[in-house]
Scaffold this motif. Structure first.
Motif, PDB file in Angstrom:
ATOM      1  N   THR A  34       0.861  -1.091  -0.030  1.00  0.00           N
ATOM      2  CA  THR A  34       0.252   0.050  -0.055  1.00  0.00           C
ATOM      3  C   THR A  34       0.955   1.257   0.151  1.00  0.00           C
ATOM      4  OG1 THR A  34      -1.630  -1.146   1.290  1.00  0.00           O
ATOM      5  CG2 THR A  34      -1.953   1.221   1.276  1.00  0.00           C
ATOM      6  N   LEU A  35       0.570   1.912  -0.848  1.00  0.00           N
ATOM      7  CA  LEU A  35       1.409   3.452  -0.933  1.00  0.00           C
ATOM      8  C   LEU A  35       0.432   4.504  -1.871  1.00  0.00           C
ATOM      9  CD1 LEU A  35       4.219   4.597  -0.312  1.00  0.00           C
ATOM     10  CD2 LEU A  35       4.918   3.949  -2.669  1.00  0.00           C
ATOM     11  N   ASN A  36       0.538   5.744  -1.338  1.00  0.00           N
ATOM     12  CA  ASN A  36      -0.078   6.920  -2.004  1.00  0.00           C
ATOM     13  C   ASN A  36       0.285   6.961  -3.243  1.00  0.00           C
ATOM     14  OD1 ASN A  36       0.202   9.927  -2.792  1.00  0.00           O
ATOM     15  ND2 ASN A  36      -1.529   9.769  -1.105  1.00  0.00           N
ATOM     16  N   GLN A  37      -0.496   6.906  -4.292  1.00  0.00           N
ATOM     17  CA  GLN A  37      -0.035   6.945  -5.481  1.00  0.00           C
ATOM     18  C   GLN A  37       0.895   8.333  -6.078  1.00  0.00           C
ATOM     19  OE1 GLN A  37      -0.962   4.439  -7.846  1.00  0.00           O
ATOM     20  NE2 GLN A  37       0.713   5.424  -9.223  1.00  0.00           N
ATOM     21  N   GLN A  38       0.594   9.466  -5.524  1.00  0.00           N
ATOM     22  CA  GLN A  38       1.222  10.515  -5.658  1.00  0.00           C
ATOM     23  C   GLN A  38       2.797  10.133  -5.286  1.00  0.00           C
ATOM     24  OE1 GLN A  38      -0.070  14.254  -3.811  1.00  0.00           O
ATOM     25  NE2 GLN A  38       1.330  15.373  -4.984  1.00  0.00           N
ATOM     26  N   THR A  39       3.073   9.836  -4.275  1.00  0.00           N
ATOM     27  CA  THR A  39       4.285   9.271  -3.697  1.00  0.00           C
ATOM     28  C   THR A  39       4.962   8.252  -4.549  1.00  0.00           C
ATOM     29  OG1 THR A  39       3.654   9.723  -1.438  1.00  0.00           O
ATOM     30  CG2 THR A  39       5.604   8.385  -1.826  1.00  0.00           C
ATOM     31  N   ARG A  40       4.104   7.287  -4.938  1.00  0.00           N
ATOM     32  CA  ARG A  40       4.605   6.159  -5.949  1.00  0.00           C
ATOM     33  C   ARG A  40       5.348   6.964  -7.090  1.00  0.00           C
ATOM     34  NH1 ARG A  40       3.460   0.918  -5.495  1.00  0.00           N
ATOM     35  NH2 ARG A  40       1.443   1.431  -4.313  1.00  0.00           N
ATOM     36  N   ASP A  41       4.437   7.745  -7.964  1.00  0.00           N
ATOM     37  CA  ASP A  41       4.715   8.459  -9.053  1.00  0.00           C
ATOM     38  C   ASP A  41       5.902   9.310  -8.826  1.00  0.00           C
ATOM     39  OD1 ASP A  41       2.667   7.196 -10.241  1.00  0.00           O
ATOM     40  OD2 ASP A  41       1.437   8.976 -10.058  1.00  0.00           O
ATOM     41  N   ARG A  42       6.013   9.910  -7.955  1.00  0.00           N
ATOM     42  CA  ARG A  42       7.353  10.735  -7.554  1.00  0.00           C
ATOM     43  C   ARG A  42       8.692  10.017  -7.569  1.00  0.00           C
ATOM     44  NH1 ARG A  42      10.104  13.170  -3.302  1.00  0.00           N
ATOM     45  NH2 ARG A  42       8.783  12.091  -1.418  1.00  0.00           N
ATOM     46  N   ILE A  43       8.488   8.966  -6.645  1.00  0.00           N
ATOM     47  CA  ILE A  43       9.705   8.230  -6.624  1.00  0.00           C
ATOM     48  C   ILE A  43       9.974   7.270  -7.823  1.00  0.00           C
ATOM     49  CG2 ILE A  43      10.532   6.018  -5.558  1.00  0.00           C
ATOM     50  CD1 ILE A  43       9.038   6.786  -3.101  1.00  0.00           C
ATOM     51  N   ARG A  44       9.219   6.926  -8.505  1.00  0.00           N
ATOM     52  CA  ARG A  44       9.665   6.408  -9.948  1.00  0.00           C
ATOM     53  C   ARG A  44       9.994   7.440 -10.832  1.00  0.00           C
ATOM     54  NH1 ARG A  44       4.222   2.144 -11.280  1.00  0.00           N
ATOM     55  NH2 ARG A  44       4.942   0.647  -9.749  1.00  0.00           N
ATOM     56  N   ALA A  45       9.421   8.490 -10.760  1.00  0.00           N
ATOM     57  CA  ALA A  45      10.102   9.565 -11.741  1.00  0.00           C
ATOM     58  C   ALA A  45      11.406   9.904 -11.210  1.00  0.00           C
ATOM     59  CB  ALA A  45       9.279  10.867 -11.515  1.00  0.00           C
ATOM     60  N   LEU A  46      11.976   9.953  -9.996  1.00  0.00           N
ATOM     61  CA  LEU A  46      13.250  10.310  -9.538  1.00  0.00           C
ATOM     62  C   LEU A  46      14.105   9.058  -9.822  1.00  0.00           C
ATOM     63  CD1 LEU A  46      12.663  11.614  -5.904  1.00  0.00           C
ATOM     64  CD2 LEU A  46      13.608  13.039  -7.852  1.00  0.00           C
ATOM     65  N   ALA A  47      13.599   7.934  -9.838  1.00  0.00           N
ATOM     66  CA  ALA A  47      14.455   6.738 -10.424  1.00  0.00           C
ATOM     67  C   ALA A  47      14.729   6.668 -11.754  1.00  0.00           C
ATOM     68  CB  ALA A  47      13.724   5.403  -9.885  1.00  0.00           C
ATOM     69  N   ALA A  48      13.837   7.240 -12.604  1.00  0.00           N
ATOM     70  CA  ALA A  48      13.909   7.387 -14.000  1.00  0.00           C
ATOM     71  C   ALA A  48      14.813   8.433 -14.360  1.00  0.00           C
ATOM     72  CB  ALA A  48      12.573   7.656 -14.774  1.00  0.00           C
ATOM     73  N   GLU A  49      14.780   9.407 -13.359  1.00  0.00           N
ATOM     74  CA  GLU A  49      15.607  10.577 -13.873  1.00  0.00           C
ATOM     75  C   GLU A  49      17.344  10.386 -13.595  1.00  0.00           C
ATOM     76  OE1 GLU A  49      16.705  15.109 -11.630  1.00  0.00           O
ATOM     77  OE2 GLU A  49      14.710  13.981 -11.413  1.00  0.00           O
ATOM     78  N   HIS A  50      17.352   9.419 -12.543  1.00  0.00           N
ATOM     79  CA  HIS A  50      18.826   9.025 -12.323  1.00  0.00           C
ATOM     80  C   HIS A  50      19.113   7.798 -12.896  1.00  0.00           C
ATOM     81  CE1 HIS A  50      19.250  12.367  -9.438  1.00  0.00           C
ATOM     82  NE2 HIS A  50      18.206  12.179  -8.877  1.00  0.00           N
ATOM     83  N   GLY A  51      18.031   6.985 -13.523  1.00  0.00           N
ATOM     84  CA  GLY A  51      18.599   5.821 -14.400  1.00  0.00           C
ATOM     85  C   GLY A  51      18.758   4.825 -13.344  1.00  0.00           C
ATOM     86  N   PHE A  52      18.072   4.713 -12.249  1.00  0.00           N
ATOM     87  CA  PHE A  52      18.170   3.626 -11.229  1.00  0.00           C
ATOM     88  C   PHE A  52      17.144   2.728 -11.476  1.00  0.00           C
ATOM     89  CE2 PHE A  52      16.858   1.802  -7.095  1.00  0.00           C
ATOM     90  CZ  PHE A  52      18.162   1.057  -6.691  1.00  0.00           C
TER      91      PHE A  52
END
Length: 336
Positions: A34-52
């Protein structure tokens, strides 16, 4: 000069940048839990930005876990039963949802026991973090033996105080009594029971059904052993009615069996429910769309699946658990 982008080499690096916990990053990147969708999207965007990219296998290895739970279906009593069985497919679907919410993958195995050490071999294989067994079949001794040393296991099935393992299931005896009382209220005088002879759950339903009948009716109940599969149960019911048997009340061990009985009866000129009232057990989705819609004893499969997962995760964390019995409920439709 532009700002230096922080290097992200691990999940802890990404958690630090995002300002969240490592477990939150894990849930965001795996899509589990369970995780807030806004938080999930933000973390995934950061991961994509840093190629992680999260290496789930390496993460599980560090944690000493596999990230998977086995769902085992031992078919010692009925080897022809398949995963497409409506009850099994419903249960598996709810288990998959509940396990996903806890962050686990589901490893499904249909077991045809040839030796009595099949469960021990699965336990020592290290393929999973825990085991959910659907149905005790005729494997009670195998389950009890494993439970003496392996605690990360729960079982869907009939409760027995002598079992060493934790079970979740309906009060099958009470459900059988409900069926008996309903058929008596319908005025039925000649009763028949259709069910598999070896499954503990079915035996408890039959025992409850017989206990709910007065002595003069109980002694004349016809006990008709039938296979669990739709094809097998229909063939057995067809043979029974072809011989001229005409009970006015039937309790079947499952909705699949009850629908097979209704179909075979109709093919033999028996009107449901005017000539014969039929009660099933389970309340699978198909029961409400049967012809006629099936009166049945409902067991809450979704709640049962979530309870299995909850008790298993408690046991995996070292906690103690007690077996759980759900109260069944009679659902009256048009077949009785």
């Amino acid at each position: 000069m532009g700002a230096i982008t922080p290097t992200v080499r691990s999940i802890s690096d990404l958690a630090r940048i995002a300002g969240v916990s490592i477990s939150t990053v894990s849930r965001a990147l795996t899509g589990k839990g369970t995780l807030n969708q806004q938080t999930r999207d933000r973390i995934r965007a950061l991961a994509a930005e840093h190629g992680f990219r999260l290496n789930v296998a390496a993460q599980n290895l560090r944690l000493g876990r596999t990230g998977a739970i086995a769902v085992l279906l031992p078919l010692g009593h009925e080897r022809a039963q398949h995963l497409s069985d409506p009850f099994l497919s419903t249960m598996i679907g709810h288990l998959a949802d509940a396990l996903s919410d806890k962050g686990y993958d589901l490893l499904l195995s249909r077991v045809l026991p040839e030796e009595d050490h099949w469960l021990e071999e699965f336990v020592v294989s290290g393929r999973v973090d825990g085991i959910i067994v659907i149905g005790q079949s005729d494997q009670n001794d195998v389950l009890n033996r494993a439970a003496t040393h392996y605690r990360s296991m729960v079982v869907w099935g009939a409760y027995d105080p002598d079992n060493m393992y934790t079970t979740v299931g309906s009060d099958n005896f009470a459900g059988g009594m409900m069926a008996a009382r309903h058929l008596l209220q319908r005025g039925c005088k000649t009763m028949a029971w259709f069910g598999h002879g070896d499954a503990p759950e079915f035996q408890a339903r039959k025992t409850g059904f017989l206990a709910g009948l007065p002595d003069e009716l109980r002694k004349n109940v016809e006990i008709i052993p039938i296979p669990i599969t739709p094809e097998g149960s229909h063939a057995a019911a067809q043979a029974y009615f072809t011989l001229g048997h005409r009970p006015d009340g039937v309790f079947a061990a499952s909705d699949v069996a009850a629908m097979s009985v209704c179909a075979a009866a109709t093919q033999n000129g028996i009107s449901i429910p005017d000539d014969m009232a039929v009660v099933g057990f389970d309340d699978i989705l198909l029961a409400r769309y049967a012809s006629p819609p099936l009166t049945t004893v409902r067991q809450d499969i979704e709640s049962g699946a979530r309870m299995l997962v909850d008790l298993l995760t408690r046991r995996m964390a070292g906690g103690d658990t007690q077996s759980v019995q759900f109260a069944p409920r009679l659902i009256v439709r048009e077949s009785a």
